[in-house]
Design an enzyme around this catalytic site. Structure first.
Site, PDB file in Angstrom:
ATOM      1  N   GLN A  33      -9.165  -8.705   3.933  1.00  0.00           N
ATOM      2  CA  GLN A  33      -9.266 -10.067   3.411  1.00  0.00           C
ATOM      3  C   GLN A  33      -8.115 -10.937   3.933  1.00  0.00           C
ATOM      4  O   GLN A  33      -8.308 -12.106   4.268  1.00  0.00           O
ATOM      5  CB  GLN A  33      -9.273 -10.038   1.885  1.00  0.00           C
ATOM      6  CG  GLN A  33     -10.567  -9.481   1.290  1.00  0.00           C
ATOM      7  CD  GLN A  33     -10.460  -9.233  -0.196  1.00  0.00           C
ATOM      8  OE1 GLN A  33      -9.483  -8.668  -0.674  1.00  0.00           O
ATOM      9  NE2 GLN A  33     -11.462  -9.656  -0.945  1.00  0.00           N
ATOM     10  N   SER A  80       6.472  -9.808  15.109  1.00  0.00           N
ATOM     11  CA  SER A  80       5.160  -9.257  14.804  1.00  0.00           C
ATOM     12  C   SER A  80       4.296  -9.324  16.059  1.00  0.00           C
ATOM     13  O   SER A  80       4.754  -9.717  17.130  1.00  0.00           O
ATOM     14  CB  SER A  80       4.520 -10.048  13.664  1.00  0.00           C
ATOM     15  OG  SER A  80       3.303  -9.469  13.289  1.00  0.00           O
ATOM     16  N   LYS A 115      -1.631   2.297  16.110  1.00  0.00           N
ATOM     17  CA  LYS A 115      -0.897   1.366  15.248  1.00  0.00           C
ATOM     18  C   LYS A 115      -0.759   2.013  13.872  1.00  0.00           C
ATOM     19  O   LYS A 115      -1.707   2.074  13.098  1.00  0.00           O
ATOM     20  CB  LYS A 115      -1.618   0.024  15.141  1.00  0.00           C
ATOM     21  CG  LYS A 115      -0.852  -1.027  14.359  1.00  0.00           C
ATOM     22  CD  LYS A 115      -1.595  -2.358  14.366  1.00  0.00           C
ATOM     23  CE  LYS A 115      -0.783  -3.422  13.645  1.00  0.00           C
ATOM     24  NZ  LYS A 115      -0.590  -3.107  12.212  1.00  0.00           N
ATOM     25  N   ARG A 136      12.172  -4.393   8.334  1.00  0.00           N
ATOM     26  CA  ARG A 136      11.949  -5.608   9.124  1.00  0.00           C
ATOM     27  C   ARG A 136      12.240  -6.856   8.302  1.00  0.00           C
ATOM     28  O   ARG A 136      12.748  -7.843   8.820  1.00  0.00           O
ATOM     29  CB  ARG A 136      10.514  -5.650   9.648  1.00  0.00           C
ATOM     30  CG  ARG A 136      10.229  -6.905  10.465  1.00  0.00           C
ATOM     31  CD  ARG A 136       8.961  -6.784  11.276  1.00  0.00           C
ATOM     32  NE  ARG A 136       7.797  -6.517  10.451  1.00  0.00           N
ATOM     33  CZ  ARG A 136       6.597  -6.242  10.961  1.00  0.00           C
ATOM     34  NH1 ARG A 136       6.437  -6.156  12.265  1.00  0.00           N
ATOM     35  NH2 ARG A 136       5.569  -6.030  10.163  1.00  0.00           N
ATOM     36  N   GLU A 173       8.058   3.359  13.037  1.00  0.00           N
ATOM     37  CA  GLU A 173       7.304   3.260  11.790  1.00  0.00           C
ATOM     38  C   GLU A 173       7.590   4.478  10.921  1.00  0.00           C
ATOM     39  O   GLU A 173       7.427   5.627  11.356  1.00  0.00           O
ATOM     40  CB  GLU A 173       5.802   3.187  12.087  1.00  0.00           C
ATOM     41  CG  GLU A 173       4.970   2.673  10.951  1.00  0.00           C
ATOM     42  CD  GLU A 173       4.808   1.152  11.002  1.00  0.00           C
ATOM     43  OE1 GLU A 173       4.090   0.618  10.145  1.00  0.00           O
ATOM     44  OE2 GLU A 173       5.402   0.519  11.910  1.00  0.00           O
ATOM     45  N   CYS A 412     -35.684  11.409 -17.710  1.00  0.00           N
ATOM     46  CA  CYS A 412     -36.716  11.956 -18.600  1.00  0.00           C
ATOM     47  C   CYS A 412     -36.416  11.794 -20.080  1.00  0.00           C
ATOM     48  O   CYS A 412     -37.257  12.125 -20.922  1.00  0.00           O
ATOM     49  CB  CYS A 412     -36.952  13.434 -18.290  1.00  0.00           C
ATOM     50  SG  CYS A 412     -35.563  14.510 -18.714  1.00  0.00           S
TER      51      CYS A 412
END
Length: 678
Positions: A33, A80, A115, A136, A173, A412
């Site tokens: 999103q 970035s 990534k 960062r 990372e 049922c």
């Protein structure tokens, strides 16, 4: 003006979500999103460059650090990357580079790396020693998390070099492997603590622990992917790939899936390859980072306001998205097990439109605290069935209610019961439940039940699919003329089936009980019930307290038998079978001295029959043993007294010998029968 105001609101909203994600580790929208909203903002700014404001997320990276840590200004900003979401955007990226460098795009080499979905870290080494680790942050200023990074075993505290550079900043990372993430969430569940939503949040939350002892207990890992400040007195490699090899030689781990590829074709082949590998990796990735390999080319290409022109992140279709849980439906399986399924507001995840997701069982729903109306996190990895990981509690509407399983089967109307000591809920209407119909009928006609030869699984399936048979007693209403209308059913075949059905009307009480498919009731238990109660009326009146007094019938089996026989639908089927002419002679009572040879050494013994018998079938042998008072079971254990072994007796004979069980031959059984006073 109205459009400009809408643009400002979009900027404000994205900055808010950036703060929730990077600073508080409590996202309010999913990654997919956010990416979609960011792309829309970038499109607006491209169309209206005069609208761009300094606080736009396109003009900076991340957000401000937490006050709880000491802040550190990066010597070299941590920028970035721009994103590409399809092959067309990748083609335009390569074309722009080719035009700026005035070279053929196919001649360009690119470093290709997974990534990682973790937390970016800057490691500063001075004279070869790790002196500082910073997040960062906003790209210019980060947080000092050195004490939480030092325990990460993948990060060397000292470079493997006798002549290390005076200054080396390594970028990479920090992430949490899937196995460590699962173990961490299991421990948090045990401690009744809120689980982490995903490995990225777990890694970020771990690095932001003020107590480094907590971080030291969690199994974080690290891959290097770049550098910051470098010792300018040294001569450095001329390509990115050679530079990364140098870092590896000094002890920094690199992602083993990294490759150097050539041109757009090579980039696309790498994308296809890593897409196939993705679900097998022990860590989360959300795309691929491509970088121009030649460092001189990188310098020529330079940077935009927020990202390098020589690198791009090709994003995978999201494997983890947020959507609405519209309902929780119940599916009834062939065994009667009830499975809750989440009905979702349709959403794309992993490149597939998903509208349903598994919820496993009621215990799992309660553990995750998932409720209808929630915004939920849905995950799909590879070909795995989509799963609801949990709710986004910050999005929960007011007045939601915890989910409970229905008391009646939705198929049922029969009573629903929970299996003792299990998480499964089960419908008790096995004979009449549409979801269980085929399985119940397959069992009813099987050789050890009513033995309707010729009524195989495929024929049963055809009869059910056409609506001709809904309950076992419907079988006795079939005619040869009806069966002849089915594919590959001639006159003779149809007559054979009708004759088999007619023969099945004469059976034994034990076979009749077994044919009903009562949960947990096999041949041995059916024989025990038949011998003890002798008549159907007596069995129907049996209470749980009476049933548990019988051999081999414990509390669980007694409850199953009682529930089954007291279910109105099952009673109707049993009455229908009797009305259809199914009958049996009253069996001998286990307590009758006339029925059992009390002097036989097999009386009261536990016996197993195995191998091929020449004088009788195994079923006949078992029935004969029961007349001698033996208890016949299907497996050898320490409680077994005798094994009757025919030809080609296999593993059961081997196990019996290892346990010291007495082995008898078929002749021994025949002698016992000949001497019996029954």
């Amino acid at each position: 003006m109205a459009d400009y105001q809408a643009y400002l609101k979009q900027v404000e909203a994205l900055n808010h979500h950036s703060y929730q994600y990077y600073v508080l580790d409590d996202p309010q929208i999913s990654d997919a999103q956010y990416d979609a909203a960011y792309a829309e903002l970038a499109r607006l700014e491209a169309e209206h460059p005069d609208w761009v404001v300094p606080e736009s997320p396109t003009q900076r990276v991340g957000d401000v650090p937490l006050d709880a840590f000491e802040t550190v200004r990066h010597r070299v900003p941590m920028v970035s990357l721009d994103n590409a979401f399809d092959s067309d955007e990748m083609a335009r990226f390569v074309q722009r580079i080719s035009e700026r460098l005035s070279c053929s795009s196919e001649a360009l080499d690119f470093a290709a790396e997974p990534k990682m979905d973790g937390l970016a870290i800057n490691l500063r080494y001075e004279a070869g020693n790790l002196v500082q680790a910073t997040t960062r942050g906003d790209g210019e200023v980060g947080e000092d998390v050195t004490q939480n990074v030092r325990p990460i075993r993948a990060i060397p505290l000292k470079l493997f070099s006798t002549h290390p550079p005076e200054v080396l900043e390594v970028r990479g990372e920090v992430y949490m492997p899937r196995a460590a993430f699962d173990a961490l969430n299991a421990a948090r569940h045990q401690a009744e603590e809120k689980p982490f939503a995903n490995p990225r949040n777990a890694a970020a939350g771990t690095l932001r622990q003020l107590d480094p002892r907590i971080a030291a207990k969690r199994q974080l890992a690290f891959f290097a992917y770049g550098w910051g400040e470098l010792d300018q007195q040294l001569s450095w490699p001329q390509t990115y790939s050679a530079m990364m090899t140098q870092l590896k030689d000094w002890g920094l781990p690199l992602n083993p899936c990294s490759q150097t590829v050539q041109g757009l074709d090579g980039m696309n082949r790498y994308y296809d390859w890593l897409s196939e590998q993705r679900s097998q990796l022990d860590y989360e990735i959300d795309g691929i980072v491509y970088k121009v390999d030649d460092l001189a080319y990188q310098k020529t290409l330079g940077f935009t306001a927020r990202a390098p022109r020589w690198a791009i992140a090709r994003k995978f279709p999201a494997e983890e998205v947020w959507t609405k849980l519209l309902a929780i439906d119940i599916q009834v399986g062939r065994t009667g097990a009830l499975t809750p399924v989440g009905r979702l507001e349709a959403v794309q995840v992993g490149g597939v439109v998903v509208s349903n997701a598994t919820l496993h069982n009621l215990d799992e729903i309660h553990r995750k605290d998932v409720r209808v109306g929630d915004t939920v996190i849905v995950r799909r990895a590879g070909d795995v069935i989509p799963e609801i990981l949990g709710p986004v509690l910050s999005q929960r509407p007011a007045q939601t209610e915890a989910f409970e399983m229905p008391s009646e089967c939705p198929e049922c109307g029969s009573e629903v019961v929970r299996d003792p000591d299990k998480a499964a809920y089960r419908c008790t209407g096995g004979l009449v439940c549409p979801a269980q119909r085929k399985r119940a009928l397959h069992h009813f006609v099987s050789r050890k039940a009513l033995d309707m030869d010729g009524l195989g699984d495929k024929l049963i399936d055809q009869l059910v699919d056409r609506g001709w048979v809904k309950r076992p007693d419907d079988l006795f209403q079939l005619s040869a003329e009806t069966l002849q209308t089915l594919p590959r059913m001639g006159e003779k075949s149809s007559q054979n089936v009708i004759h088999a059905i007619a023969r099945a009307r004469e059976t034994t009480f034990a076979r009749f009980i077994y044919s009903l498919g009562i949960p947990e009731v096999g041949e041995v238990t059916a024989n025990t019930l038949a011998r003890h109660y002798r008549t159907l009326e007596a069995l129907k009146k049996a209470e749980v307290d009476d049933l548990v007094t019988l051999d081999d019938i414990g509390e669980v089996v007694a409850q199953k038998v009682h529930q089954f026989l007291n279910e109105t639908h099952n009673q109707a089927v049993i009455e229908g079978l009797v009305a259809a002419g199914v009958t049996w002679s009253t069996p001998d009572s286990a307590d009758s001295s006339e029925a059992v040879d009390a002097d036989s050494r097999l009386n009261g013994a536990t016996v197993v029959v195995t191998g091929t018998l020449s004088q009788m079938t195994r079923d006949e042998a078992k029935e004969a043993l029961r007349r001698l008072g033996a208890k016949v079971t299907g497996s050898v254990s320490g409680k077994t007294d005798y094994l009757i072994a025919g030809d080609n007796a296999g593993s059961k004979l081997t196990k019996a010998k290892s346990l010291g069980v007495t082995v008898l031959t078929e002749d021994d059984l025949s002698e016992a029968l000949a001497n019996a006073t029954i």
